[in-house]
Scaffold this active site. Structure first.
Site, mmCIF file in Angstrom:
data_model
loop_
_atom_site.group_PDB
_atom_site.id
_atom_site.type_symbol
_atom_site.label_atom_id
_atom_site.label_comp_id
_atom_site.label_asym_id
_atom_site.label_seq_id
_atom_site.Cartn_x
_atom_site.Cartn_y
_atom_site.Cartn_z
ATOM 1 N N HIS A 70 4.430 1.697 -7.811
ATOM 2 C CA HIS A 70 3.345 0.709 -7.775
ATOM 3 C C HIS A 70 2.486 0.815 -9.035
ATOM 4 O O HIS A 70 2.119 -0.196 -9.648
ATOM 5 C CB HIS A 70 2.427 0.971 -6.578
ATOM 6 C CG HIS A 70 3.080 0.787 -5.237
ATOM 7 N ND1 HIS A 70 3.123 1.787 -4.299
ATOM 8 C CD2 HIS A 70 3.705 -0.272 -4.679
ATOM 9 C CE1 HIS A 70 3.733 1.340 -3.203
ATOM 10 N NE2 HIS A 70 4.104 0.098 -3.409
ATOM 11 N N LYS B 274 13.221 -2.569 -8.003
ATOM 12 C CA LYS B 274 13.600 -1.740 -6.840
ATOM 13 C C LYS B 274 14.036 -2.634 -5.678
ATOM 14 O O LYS B 274 15.006 -2.361 -4.987
ATOM 15 C CB LYS B 274 12.406 -0.871 -6.449
ATOM 16 C CG LYS B 274 12.459 -0.233 -5.079
ATOM 17 C CD LYS B 274 13.407 0.916 -5.078
ATOM 18 C CE LYS B 274 13.443 1.734 -3.810
ATOM 19 N NZ LYS B 274 13.031 1.134 -2.582
ATOM 20 N N ARG C 64 8.538 4.690 1.806
ATOM 21 C CA ARG C 64 9.264 5.206 2.977
ATOM 22 C C ARG C 64 9.859 6.594 2.738
ATOM 23 O O ARG C 64 10.342 7.212 3.686
ATOM 24 C CB ARG C 64 10.367 4.227 3.395
ATOM 25 C CG ARG C 64 9.838 2.946 4.028
ATOM 26 C CD ARG C 64 10.949 2.133 4.678
ATOM 27 N NE ARG C 64 10.439 1.053 5.503
ATOM 28 C CZ ARG C 64 10.357 -0.222 5.125
ATOM 29 N NH1 ARG C 64 10.745 -0.575 3.917
ATOM 30 N NH2 ARG C 64 9.882 -1.140 5.942
ATOM 31 N N GLY D 275 0.806 -1.216 0.000
ATOM 32 C CA GLY D 275 0.000 0.000 0.000
ATOM 33 C C GLY D 275 0.839 1.265 0.000
ATOM 34 O O GLY D 275 2.032 1.232 -0.288
HETATM 35 P P1 AMP Z 1 5.999 -2.384 -1.599
HETATM 36 O O1 AMP Z 1 4.617 -1.824 -1.434
HETATM 37 O O2 AMP Z 1 7.083 -1.437 -1.193
HETATM 38 O O3 AMP Z 1 6.130 -3.772 -0.999
HETATM 39 O O4 AMP Z 1 6.210 -2.577 -3.155
HETATM 40 C C1 AMP Z 1 5.324 -3.337 -3.938
HETATM 41 C C2 AMP Z 1 5.952 -3.626 -5.266
HETATM 42 O O5 AMP Z 1 6.270 -2.401 -5.915
HETATM 43 C C3 AMP Z 1 7.260 -4.415 -5.148
HETATM 44 O O6 AMP Z 1 7.321 -5.376 -6.187
HETATM 45 C C4 AMP Z 1 8.304 -3.342 -5.336
HETATM 46 O O7 AMP Z 1 9.530 -3.814 -5.868
HETATM 47 C C5 AMP Z 1 7.621 -2.423 -6.332
HETATM 48 N N1 AMP Z 1 8.197 -1.084 -6.275
HETATM 49 C C6 AMP Z 1 8.398 -0.328 -5.173
HETATM 50 N N2 AMP Z 1 9.007 0.831 -5.498
HETATM 51 C C7 AMP Z 1 9.191 0.792 -6.844
HETATM 52 C C8 AMP Z 1 9.782 1.686 -7.782
HETATM 53 N N3 AMP Z 1 10.297 2.863 -7.421
HETATM 54 N N4 AMP Z 1 9.804 1.326 -9.081
HETATM 55 C C9 AMP Z 1 9.289 0.124 -9.475
HETATM 56 N N5 AMP Z 1 8.717 -0.758 -8.642
HETATM 57 C C10 AMP Z 1 8.673 -0.433 -7.337
#
Ligand code: AMP
Length: 287
Positions: A41, A153, A191, A35
């Site tokens: 995302h 990422k 973050r 989220g």
């Molecule tokens: P998270 O909500 O941080 O667990 O991220 C969910 C998904 O989004 C994961 O597969 C991350 O690698 C991807 N993600 C997060 N930040 C980025 C970004 N800056 N560029 C591409 N994908 C991202």
């Protein structure tokens, strides 16, 4: 304005909805998230839409992947805002279970992977990848998508998930998505909102330093001296470095000397905020 839609909260409701699509012979892509939606995302959602008939986004801040002194309680949450953004992005279903639905009383199974999970973020965050592997395994069973998308990422996580589905014969295609960055190079991350104005100004130095390191490697500089230089630059700019390293892009094994093909990976704190990022070598390719 696009209306937000109601999230699905239970595995039972989720499976009922998915069964209709599957019966119609339609394909499903899953984008797992915690989220606090940002451009990164939404880029995964866009890619998913281009590849499948239906896109399911899960939102679950997974307690199992946070250490006892980490930011689980304070992790950014904005479900109402997320639902609007996801509806606007054309997502078909949002699965947002609560902790009791994912980890019912008596839950006692953990997926533990060796090798890939042991270094880098796994060293700094001891149970992190067991938490990730467990929740991803559950989500893949719950949704049983044709494909699931993960961002580069979280490069180590992407390799862990790819290995997981291979090792456990989970019938899903893992699709890697490129890193989305702010105009100044900082990778989008939920973050980033923790950063103070001053830290935010310094943060792009992280990506710049990793890119410079990659360029040094391309020019034939050895890994060790290129890493020392990068670490020195980051520390000089006020980062507390967890790791800066050059690895084999497929196995994450440490590389030494001059390299032709590699991944530069780093984690560093700015104040209390832990940033991670990575770049390919050569910089212009993607592995
Ligand atoms: P998270 O909500 O941080 O667990 O991220 C969910 C998904 O989004 C994961 O597969 C991350 O690698 C991807 N993600 C997060 N930040 C980025 C970004 N800056 N560029 C591409 N994908 C991202």
């Amino acid at each position: 304005m696009t209306q937000a839609f109601a999230p699905v909260r239970t595995v039972k409701d989720l499976r009922e909805q998915l069964a209709k699509w599957r019966a119609a012979g339609e394909t499903i892509a899953l984008v797992p998230t915690m989220g606090a939606m940002h451009v990164g995302h939404l880029s995964l959602v866009e890619l998913a839409k281009s590849k499948a008939d239906h896109v399911v986004v899960s939102i679950f801040v997974n307690p199992a992947q946070f250490g006892p002194r980490e930011d689980f309680a304070g992790y950014p949450r904005d479900e109402a805002g997320d639902l609007i953004k996801l509806a606007q992005a054309g997502v078909d279903l949002v699965f947002a279970p609560d902790v009791a639905e994912m980890y019912p009383k008596g839950f006692s199974t953990t997926v533990i992977m060796s090798d890939l999970t042991e270094g880098l973020c796994g060293a700094a965050r001891p149970n992190h990848f067991a938490g990730v592997a467990t929740v991803v395994t559950k989500l893949l069973w719950q949704v049983s998508p044709d494909m699931a998308l993960f961002g580069e990422k979280d490069y180590q996580q992407l390799l862990v998930v790819t290995r997981l589905v291979r090792d456990l014969n989970i019938p899903v295609e893992i699709v890697a998505a490129p890193i989305m960055r702010e105009a100044d190079g900082l990778a989008f991350s939920s973050r980033n909102i923790y950063l103070t104005a001053d830290q935010r100004k310094r943060a792009p130095m992280f990506y710049r330093t990793l890119s410079d390191l990659a360029q040094d490697l391309e020019r034939g500089r050895g890994c060790d001296s290129a890493i020392v230089k990068a670490r020195y630059k980051l520390e000089g700019a006020g980062f507390r470095v967890d790791y800066v390293t050059v690895r084999d892009p497929d196995t994450l094994k440490t590389l030494e000397g001059p390299v032709k093909r590699a991944r530069v990976l780093a984690a560093a704190y700015l104040g209390q905020t832990r940033l991670i990022d990575n770049v390919p070598v050569p910089l212009t390719t993607n592995q």
